[in-house]
Design a protein around this motif. Structure first.
Motif, PDB file in Angstrom:
ATOM      1  N   ARG A   1      29.881  62.995  27.868  1.00 48.65           N
ATOM      2  CA  ARG A   1      31.131  62.515  28.472  1.00 48.65           C
ATOM      3  C   ARG A   1      32.110  63.678  28.698  1.00 48.65           C
ATOM      4  O   ARG A   1      32.831  63.703  29.699  1.00 48.65           O
TER       5      ARG A   1
ATOM      6  N   GLN B   1      32.282  58.836  37.770  1.00 43.27           N
ATOM      7  CA  GLN B   1      33.207  57.841  37.207  1.00 43.27           C
ATOM      8  C   GLN B   1      32.462  56.634  36.669  1.00 43.27           C
ATOM      9  O   GLN B   1      32.828  56.075  35.624  1.00 43.27           O
ATOM     10  N   GLU B   2      31.402  56.244  37.349  1.00 40.50           N
ATOM     11  CA  GLU B   2      30.584  55.126  36.854  1.00 40.50           C
ATOM     12  C   GLU B   2      29.899  55.499  35.546  1.00 40.50           C
ATOM     13  O   GLU B   2      29.830  54.689  34.606  1.00 40.50           O
TER      14      GLU B   2
ATOM     15  N   GLN C   1      32.167  55.269  32.621  1.00 40.12           N
ATOM     16  CA  GLN C   1      32.409  53.903  32.180  1.00 40.12           C
ATOM     17  C   GLN C   1      31.198  53.303  31.460  1.00 40.12           C
ATOM     18  O   GLN C   1      31.340  52.618  30.438  1.00 40.12           O
ATOM     19  N   LYS C   2      30.001  53.563  31.970  1.00 41.66           N
ATOM     20  CA  LYS C   2      28.810  52.837  31.497  1.00 41.66           C
ATOM     21  C   LYS C   2      27.753  53.729  30.867  1.00 41.66           C
ATOM     22  O   LYS C   2      26.772  53.222  30.301  1.00 41.66           O
TER      23      LYS C   2
END
Length: 573
Positions: free
Chosen positions: A538, A558-559, A562-563
């Motif tokens: 991250r 960005q995805e 988040q995941k």
């Protein structure tokens, strides 16, 4: 293309003479000059500071004007006067430089830079006796390096031809200075009605005359023409063109000889002989990145022979190196389109227009050049390169295709052309054509690391030919181990093969080499995730976002923030 000037020889004798910052023709504000406008005179101090800022910004004209105003407050300051004099010369303000040069030599009898310049002014006015006296007093630094040749030409112009020829007689043809002197001596022999002797001297000093710089080939062709007629000159040119078929100067030279022109050599008499020597110094300095000093000597060459394109082309190229495209265009205006350097001047003009964001003018110029010379490919290659730099890939591919159609059977040196068109095809989603071009480039140049990288990375990105791609990328890394983008490609190949530990090793190295690249940081984040180092993953993705990736890459990052990554093999980050 061959070097226009005798740069290899000139570089040799510059190195042999140990020229450094202590030589003449320094152009920098010295501590003594900085102190000149003192004494509480704010106007003089302000002029000095404006001049200093202008000089650091590359505005030589304003620097000369401002420092001249500062000089009024301290007219006896020799160091400041030296700075003003040098600036006037490099800015092409020759008449003013003559006046300041005379004032400088009156204050400082050892001002060899001014002495050299005034000697050239004597030559311009036909006063070879005066030039001889001044040049006899010049020695040391760059001026001293070229002084023997300049002095010989001054004596030649004064009618002391035998003395001039003896002065340029060298002990052997192997040293840089000796070879340069032999070249000038050969031209003196030709001008003295002894072209066969001159040609023999050239051949002894330069056994591989057909592969020598074009300036020498032009000289040899003129001597051969005078000694044995047009066919002898054409035979020599044919040998040179076989070695360098694309050189526009050689094409011009052949046409000039066929049409019976007598002025094909750069040296036509003492002024152009001296200008040639000064241009050689300037060329060597430019190759050693001494751009300001190169500009000075190129200006001196144009002072003597304002119609000779050699000095102007060097001024233009030096100006471009200094991000002064407007000055480059002004210099190029002095080069005749139908002269030996007309074609090269056109290509340089296109570069200058591009630097000034006048891209459409550059495109029109290059297209016109391509239409006017249907046998040449270089203007189309330059056009393709510019369009590719602007991401106009389809248009660039068309330009490259036209260039490829003109070259006939591709040779090793054409690998770059196929590589460039392959990139354009890949970027316009024409992969079969791109792959064919990249493979052709590799066939022409099997050890070209950039082609190995581009093709290998593309295969990895598509998930095809992974084992071969990995082998190619290993080879590319071996050839360029400090190239972060190539190391990244190899790391990404291991990632796509599922060898995540090895991927981490190479991608960490790639980030060390290119820490500010968004895609490389993104790749490392993916590899960290796959080996269970999710916090570090991250962190790398967050770093990648700060480097402003392309919109599609940004959305993917960005995805992932988040995941995380899915369990399936990840696609390209």
């Amino acid at each position: 293309m061959r070097s226009v000037l005798l740069s290899a020889t000139a570089t040799l004798f510059l190195a042999a003479c140990g020229i450094d910052e202590s030589g003449v023709w320094r152009l920098g504000l010295t501590p003594a000059a900085a102190a000149a406008p003192g004494g509480g005179d704010e106007t003089a101090a302000g002029s000095y500071l404006v001049g200093r800022f202008a000089l650091e910004s590359g505005d030589l004209h304003r620097a000369a004007q401002s420092l001249e105003r500062a000089l009024l407050a301290d007219p006896d300051n020799v160091e400041l006067r030296r700075q003003v004099f040098a600036l006037l010369v490099v800015d092409g303000q020759f008449e003013r430089a003559v006046t300041v040069g005379r004032e400088l030599t009156a204050l400082d009898k050892g001002a060899q830079d001014a002495m050299l310049f005034l000697a050239l002014d004597d030559v311009r006015r036909g006063d070879y006796a005066g030039a001889t006296r001044r040049l006899e007093a010049v020695g040391g630094g760059l001026a001293g390096t070229v002084q023997p040749i300049l002095l010989a030409w001054a004596r030649f112009g004064a009618g002391q031809r035998d003395q001039a020829l003896v002065a340029l007689s060298a002990g052997g043809p192997h040293g840089g200075l000796d070879r340069l002197r032999i070249y000038h001596r050969a031209m003196m022999l030709g001008l003295s009605g002894k072209p066969r002797e001159g040609l023999a001297a050239l051949r002894e000093a330069f056994p591989e005359l057909a592969t020598a710089p074009v300036r020498l080939v032009r000289a040899a062709a003129r001597l051969a023409q005078a000694a044995d007629g047009r066919d002898a000159a054409l035979q020599l040119i044919a040998q040179a063109r076989a070695a360098e078929p694309d050189d526009p100067q050689l094409a011009w030279l052949e046409q000039a000889i066929r049409s019976g022109r007598p002025d094909v050599a750069a040296i036509q008499g003492p002024p152009s002989g001296m200008s040639d020597a000064l241009s050689g110094i300037a060329e060597a300095l430019a190759e050693q990145e001494g751009h300001t000093q190169a500009l000075l000597f190129a200006r001196l060459a144009t002072f003597l022979t304002p119609d000779d394109g050699e000095g102007w082309l060097l001024i233009a190229n030096t100006a471009l190196q200094q991000d002064n495209a407007a000055e480059a265009l002004r210099a190029l205006d002095h080069i005749r389109a139908d002269g030996p350097l007309g074609w090269q001047a056109g290509l340089t003009r296109a570069r200058a227009l591009q630097s000034l964001d006048r891209g459409e003018e550059a495109i029109r110029l290059l297209q016109t050049m391509a239409d006017e010379a249907p046998e040449r490919s270089d203007s189309l290659i330059a056009l393709g390169d510019y369009l590719r730099s602007k991401e106009r890939f389809a248009e660039a591919a068309d330009a490259y295709t036209r260039a490829i159609q003109r070259i006939g059977k591709p040779e090793k040196r054409h690998w770059r052309l196929f590589y460039a068109r392959g990139i354009c095809f890949e970027r316009t989603k024409r992969w079969p054509e791109a792959e064919a071009d990249l493979l052709e480039a590799l066939e022409l140049e099997p050890d070209q690391p950039f082609v190995l990288n581009y093709l290998g990375y593309s295969w990895v990105d598509q998930g095809t030919n992974l084992d071969r791609a990995k082998e190619m990328l290993h080879k590319a890394v071996d050839l360029r181990p400090e190239d972060g983008y190539i190391v990244d490609s190899l790391g990404w190949a291991y990632y796509r093969l599922g060898e995540y530990d090895k991927a981490v090793t190479y991608l960490e190295r790639a980030v060390e080499l290119e820490p500010g690249d968004a895609v490389i940081n993104d790749h490392l984040g993916d590899a960290y995730w796959r080996v269970g180092r999710t916090r570090e993953a991250r962190f790398q993705w967050e770093r990648a976002v700060t480097f402003k990736p392309e919109p599609d890459v940004l959305a993917q990052i960005q995805e992932k923030l988040q995941k995380g990554l899915p369990d399936a093999a990840a696609k390209r980050g």
